[in-house]
Design a protein around this motif. Structure first.
Motif, PDB file in Angstrom:
ATOM      1  N   GLU A  25       0.826  -1.207   0.000  1.00 30.07           N
ATOM      2  CA  GLU A  25       0.000   0.000   0.000  1.00 30.07           C
ATOM      3  C   GLU A  25       0.864   1.262   0.000  1.00 30.07           C
ATOM      4  O   GLU A  25       0.560   2.233  -0.696  1.00 30.07           O
ATOM      5  CB  GLU A  25      -0.928   0.001   1.225  1.00 30.07           C
ATOM      6  CG  GLU A  25      -2.063  -1.007   1.156  1.00 30.07           C
ATOM      7  CD  GLU A  25      -1.645  -2.412   1.572  1.00 30.07           C
ATOM      8  OE1 GLU A  25      -0.444  -2.622   1.870  1.00 30.07           O
ATOM      9  OE2 GLU A  25      -2.514  -3.308   1.590  1.00 30.07           O
ATOM     10  N   ALA A  28       2.283   1.660  -3.416  1.00 33.33           N
ATOM     11  CA  ALA A  28       1.274   2.169  -4.352  1.00 33.33           C
ATOM     12  C   ALA A  28       1.021   3.654  -4.117  1.00 33.33           C
ATOM     13  O   ALA A  28       0.887   4.428  -5.071  1.00 33.33           O
ATOM     14  CB  ALA A  28      -0.017   1.373  -4.206  1.00 33.33           C
ATOM     15  N   TYR A  29       0.975   4.082  -2.840  1.00 30.67           N
ATOM     16  CA  TYR A  29       0.750   5.503  -2.551  1.00 30.67           C
ATOM     17  C   TYR A  29       1.869   6.353  -3.142  1.00 30.67           C
ATOM     18  O   TYR A  29       1.619   7.403  -3.741  1.00 30.67           O
ATOM     19  CB  TYR A  29       0.652   5.734  -1.047  1.00 30.67           C
ATOM     20  CG  TYR A  29       0.363   7.182  -0.692  1.00 30.67           C
ATOM     21  CD1 TYR A  29      -0.938   7.631  -0.555  1.00 30.67           C
ATOM     22  CD2 TYR A  29       1.397   8.107  -0.552  1.00 30.67           C
ATOM     23  CE1 TYR A  29      -1.209   8.954  -0.273  1.00 30.67           C
ATOM     24  CE2 TYR A  29       1.137   9.433  -0.270  1.00 30.67           C
ATOM     25  CZ  TYR A  29      -0.170   9.855  -0.123  1.00 30.67           C
ATOM     26  OH  TYR A  29      -0.435  11.172   0.146  1.00 30.67           O
ATOM     27  N   VAL A  33      -1.124   6.377  -6.042  1.00 35.60           N
ATOM     28  CA  VAL A  33      -2.448   5.795  -5.782  1.00 35.60           C
ATOM     29  C   VAL A  33      -2.853   6.129  -4.354  1.00 35.60           C
ATOM     30  O   VAL A  33      -2.278   5.588  -3.403  1.00 35.60           O
ATOM     31  CB  VAL A  33      -2.434   4.261  -5.979  1.00 35.60           C
ATOM     32  CG1 VAL A  33      -3.828   3.690  -5.782  1.00 35.60           C
ATOM     33  CG2 VAL A  33      -1.895   3.900  -7.347  1.00 35.60           C
ATOM     34  N   ALA A  35      -5.203   5.357  -2.047  1.00 36.43           N
ATOM     35  CA  ALA A  35      -6.278   4.459  -1.630  1.00 36.43           C
ATOM     36  C   ALA A  35      -6.834   4.922  -0.286  1.00 36.43           C
ATOM     37  O   ALA A  35      -6.094   5.469   0.545  1.00 36.43           O
ATOM     38  CB  ALA A  35      -5.768   3.020  -1.531  1.00 36.43           C
ATOM     39  N   VAL A 429      -0.018  -5.877  -4.899  1.00 37.25           N
ATOM     40  CA  VAL A 429      -0.533  -4.642  -5.504  1.00 37.25           C
ATOM     41  C   VAL A 429      -1.481  -4.977  -6.652  1.00 37.25           C
ATOM     42  O   VAL A 429      -2.572  -4.400  -6.779  1.00 37.25           O
ATOM     43  CB  VAL A 429       0.637  -3.759  -6.008  1.00 37.25           C
ATOM     44  CG1 VAL A 429       0.131  -2.656  -6.929  1.00 37.25           C
ATOM     45  CG2 VAL A 429       1.390  -3.147  -4.836  1.00 37.25           C
ATOM     46  N   LYS A 432      -4.825  -6.558  -5.373  1.00 36.60           N
ATOM     47  CA  LYS A 432      -5.732  -5.593  -4.758  1.00 36.60           C
ATOM     48  C   LYS A 432      -6.323  -4.623  -5.772  1.00 36.60           C
ATOM     49  O   LYS A 432      -7.142  -3.777  -5.412  1.00 36.60           O
ATOM     50  CB  LYS A 432      -4.994  -4.818  -3.660  1.00 36.60           C
ATOM     51  CG  LYS A 432      -4.660  -5.687  -2.452  1.00 36.60           C
ATOM     52  CD  LYS A 432      -4.200  -4.854  -1.275  1.00 36.60           C
ATOM     53  CE  LYS A 432      -4.067  -5.730  -0.041  1.00 36.60           C
ATOM     54  NZ  LYS A 432      -3.763  -4.962   1.177  1.00 36.60           N
ATOM     55  N   LEU A 434      -4.852  -2.178  -7.379  1.00 40.15           N
ATOM     56  CA  LEU A 434      -4.335  -0.805  -7.306  1.00 40.15           C
ATOM     57  C   LEU A 434      -3.677  -0.443  -8.637  1.00 40.15           C
ATOM     58  O   LEU A 434      -2.832  -1.198  -9.129  1.00 40.15           O
ATOM     59  CB  LEU A 434      -3.319  -0.683  -6.161  1.00 40.15           C
ATOM     60  CG  LEU A 434      -3.869  -1.002  -4.763  1.00 40.15           C
ATOM     61  CD1 LEU A 434      -2.738  -1.040  -3.736  1.00 40.15           C
ATOM     62  CD2 LEU A 434      -4.914   0.017  -4.349  1.00 40.15           C
ATOM     63  N   TYR A 436      -1.167   0.573 -10.334  1.00 34.73           N
ATOM     64  CA  TYR A 436       0.263   0.867 -10.192  1.00 34.73           C
ATOM     65  C   TYR A 436       0.901   1.001 -11.572  1.00 34.73           C
ATOM     66  O   TYR A 436       0.708   0.142 -12.441  1.00 34.73           O
ATOM     67  CB  TYR A 436       0.934  -0.258  -9.401  1.00 34.73           C
ATOM     68  CG  TYR A 436       2.377  -0.006  -9.063  1.00 34.73           C
ATOM     69  CD1 TYR A 436       2.728   0.675  -7.909  1.00 34.73           C
ATOM     70  CD2 TYR A 436       3.400  -0.454  -9.895  1.00 34.73           C
ATOM     71  CE1 TYR A 436       4.061   0.911  -7.583  1.00 34.73           C
ATOM     72  CE2 TYR A 436       4.727  -0.223  -9.576  1.00 34.73           C
ATOM     73  CZ  TYR A 436       5.049   0.457  -8.423  1.00 34.73           C
ATOM     74  OH  TYR A 436       6.362   0.683  -8.113  1.00 34.73           O
TER      75      TYR A 436
END
Length: 630
Positions: A25, A28-29, A33, A35, A429, A432, A434, A436
């Motif tokens: 996560e 990804a951030y 992203v 989330a 990733v 989920k 996301l 990416y």
């Protein structure tokens, strides 16, 4: 089981985003992203206490992944100026409320997490560079280095204070967690061949580990979707199974006589030690009990011990490897904060020690060093990192002479495992969903151009727009950016003025910076301060539903020029999609405007966002581009 239930209840009812490692996560951030709730204060609270309960419950999980997530959450909290919801706000931090500074603080937090968990400050910096951050620059390098240096100093201070077990087992081993410096490695060409073989097998086992983790996570996601009670029940079942293994498996091992030179140190008395008696006669120890009836850190120290100081039965090592390998796979994915580093190091070290025992006739390397190389090969096969893992392992073990062998085994295991699947964090990733963005464009993108993947409909606003039109556009779309088109009499013809963000439009509408006439209002800035347009915190920010407007106000006008980005990034519609994708990622964009190639057409063709570069979107438009069918 009570500790496990406490960790599961926190994750199930307070912050579901705190379950798992948190590294995917954070990764990804930092790729762009955002989330929901992954860096919220509630997630930080659950991550800290859930990780404590989960590790203390005896699960085969590590604290390292959760500490990376914890550091990122703290960085996010500082970057948004605190939390109004919990009454924690700092006015001095309001100047960090922009995407770049917040991203920098979260990157520093991730580096601090690794530095604190492994006591490896340089390894933390390199981890943030290699695995976490998608964009890097020189200023960020010294910021993360400074953060990691502070972590090392604070850790050292606590260790000095906690000497003599004032703080339980904290600080065991000092800043060097697994010291293997007592064994001097001496190796030749045959030893290098054995190390290469170790790396190949480690890569195969690592890729199999990732494959099985992916299957287990998909199974657990179906169970976890049924509700919080099912999440807690799954944790209870795994807790019972783990306890059965921990207490039952040591009965399968035989008692081993204590090495004579150890004296009173064998068998171990107390909580921490390497020679557990477990139903054995005096002056004997049970090698499996020494691995199970201890902390994960002590179990790793056990496996790294030189062969002359401790003997393990080959059958015991095989049993421990199989047990940890399976427990590590089935434990990751339940509703507790859980890291992958420790299970992978444990499984890899036991595998390395087995390989060292079997191949002892072909090499002069000690089995303790084989355990280190096995851990490195397993980490390379699962995580697919090289530089950061190499430095972390060297900082953990204080043996610089092992550098060439650790580098070799990491490169080989990563190369072998890459032939079968992605790294474990990349798989999570992807699982989920996301969006990416990879560092390189996919081959099928070379067959397409930018205008091929632009999704519609396109909503544009005028430079001086009616309030009703803005509210309508905000209501019926979820777009985060709107192109601004200047039209006569404010320009000779329709021309692209720039891009305005949804959040900035909401600020204008909320403060009702309206005029009765359709004219430019440069004085609009006098009503605002710069941080009014800062990025919202982890809350909802301004919502359109909370803004009340009269019919008279809906007929008024607002000048959008002062809040418009007048130099947005653009590409011509005929630009290669592959080149467009690389440009989008390397510049860290959220919107990329596509403009026509020929005059006499509307000034904008469409907007590209990261979802337009996702394989699912492209394959949906052009099935013949599906990479899975090639």
């Amino acid at each position: 089981m009570l500790l496990a239930m406490a960790a599961a209840a926190l994750c199930a009812f307070v912050a579901p985003a705190a379950a798992g490692s948190g590294i995917p996560e954070v990764k990804a951030y930092l790729n762009g992203v955002d989330a929901p709730s992954i860096l919220a204060p509630s997630t930080l609270f659950v991550k800290i206490f859930g990780s404590i309960f989960g590790v203390a419950a005896g699960f085969v999980v590590g604290k390292e992944g959760p500490m990376v997530h914890t550091g990122a959450c703290i960085g996010n909290l500082l970057g948004q100026g605190g939390s109004k919801k919990y009454g924690l706000t700092w006015k001095g931090f309001k100047y960090f409320k922009n995407d770049r500074d917040r991203r920098d603080l979260i990157t520093c937090g991730a580096a601090a997490g690794v530095a604190g968990a492994f006591r490896a400050p340089v390894g933390g910096v390199l981890f943030a560079l290699e695995e976490a951050a998608s964009w890097w620059r020189s200023a960020l390098l010294w910021r993360t280095f400074f953060t990691a240096a502070v972590v090392a100093v604070v850790l050292r201070g606590f260790m000095e204070y906690c000497k003599g077990e004032n703080c339980g087992l904290f600080g065991e081993g000092g800043l060097i967690m697994f010291d293997v410096n007592s064994v001097k490695p001496a190796y030749s060409i045959p030893d290098l061949l054995v190390v290469i073989f170790l790396g190949v097998i480690g890569g195969l086992l690592g890729s199999l580990y990732n494959y099985l983790v992916d299957k287990v996570l998909r199974t657990y996601s179906v169970i976890n979707e049924k509700g919080p009670i099912f999440k807690i029940m799954l944790v209870m079942i795994l807790s019972f199974l783990t306890s059965c293994c921990s207490f039952g498996v040591p009965w399968l091992s035989k008692c081993i006589p204590c090495p004579p030179h150890l004296g009173d140190q064998c068998p171990t008395v107390g909580r921490s030690g390497h020679y557990k008696n477990f139903q054995c006669p005096p002056n004997h120890y049970n090698d499996l009990a020494s691995l199970f009836f201890t902390t994960n850190d002590d179990a790793i120290r056990n496996l790294f011990i030189a062969g002359s100081d401790k003997r393990f039965l080959l059958s015991s090592l095989l049993i421990f490897f199989v047990t940890i390998y399976i427990l590590g796979i089935i434990t990751y994915g339940i509703a507790i904060p859980s890291g992958l580093f420790i299970p992978v190091i444990l499984a890899g070290a036991s595998y390395g020690r087995v390989a060292g025992s079997l191949l002892s006739r072909f090499t002069v390397l000690d089995v303790g060093l084989f355990a280190l190389l096995g851990a490195a090969s397993f980490l390379g096969g699962t995580m697919r990192m090289t530089v950061s893992l190499c430095v972390i392992l060297l900082e953990l073990t204080n043996n610089l002479l092992m550098l060439p062998l650790v580098m070799l085994v990491l490169l080989i295991s990563k190369s072998v495992a890459d032939c079968f699947n992605k790294g474990v964090y990349d798989q999570i990733v992807e699982m989920k969903g996301l969006p990416y963005l990879e560092a390189h464009a996919q081959p099928y993108m070379r067959q397409l151009i930018a205008s091929d993947v632009v999704s519609g409909p396109l909503f544009t606003l005028s430079g001086i727009e009616k309030v009703g039109n803005i509210v309508h556009a905000l209501k019926i779309t979820r777009h985060n950016g709107f192109p601004i088109i200047d039209e006569p009499p404010f320009s000779d013809g329709p021309e692209l003025c720039g891009l305005v963000l949804r959040s900035h439009l909401l600020v204008l509408v909320k403060h009702k910076a309206f005029t009765m006439e359709q004219k430019e209002m440069p004085s609009i800035w006098n009503k605002f301060r710069a941080h009014d347009f800062g990025k919202a915190g982890s809350g909802k920010g301004i919502r359109l539903e909370d803004i009340e407007l009269s019919e008279e106000e809906m007929e008024m006008y607002v000048d959008l020029h002062p809040i418009t980005n007048r130099s947005p990034y653009t590409v011509v519609e005929t630009t290669s999609l592959a080149k467009t994708a690389v440009l989008f990622r390397e510049l860290g964009l959220r919107h990329l405007l596509v403009v026509p190639k020929t005059p006499g057409r509307p000034p904008i063709v469409g907007i590209l966002t990261r979802h337009d570069f996702m394989p699912e979107h492209i394959v949906g438009l052009y099935p013949h581009c599906n990479p899975a069918t090639k």
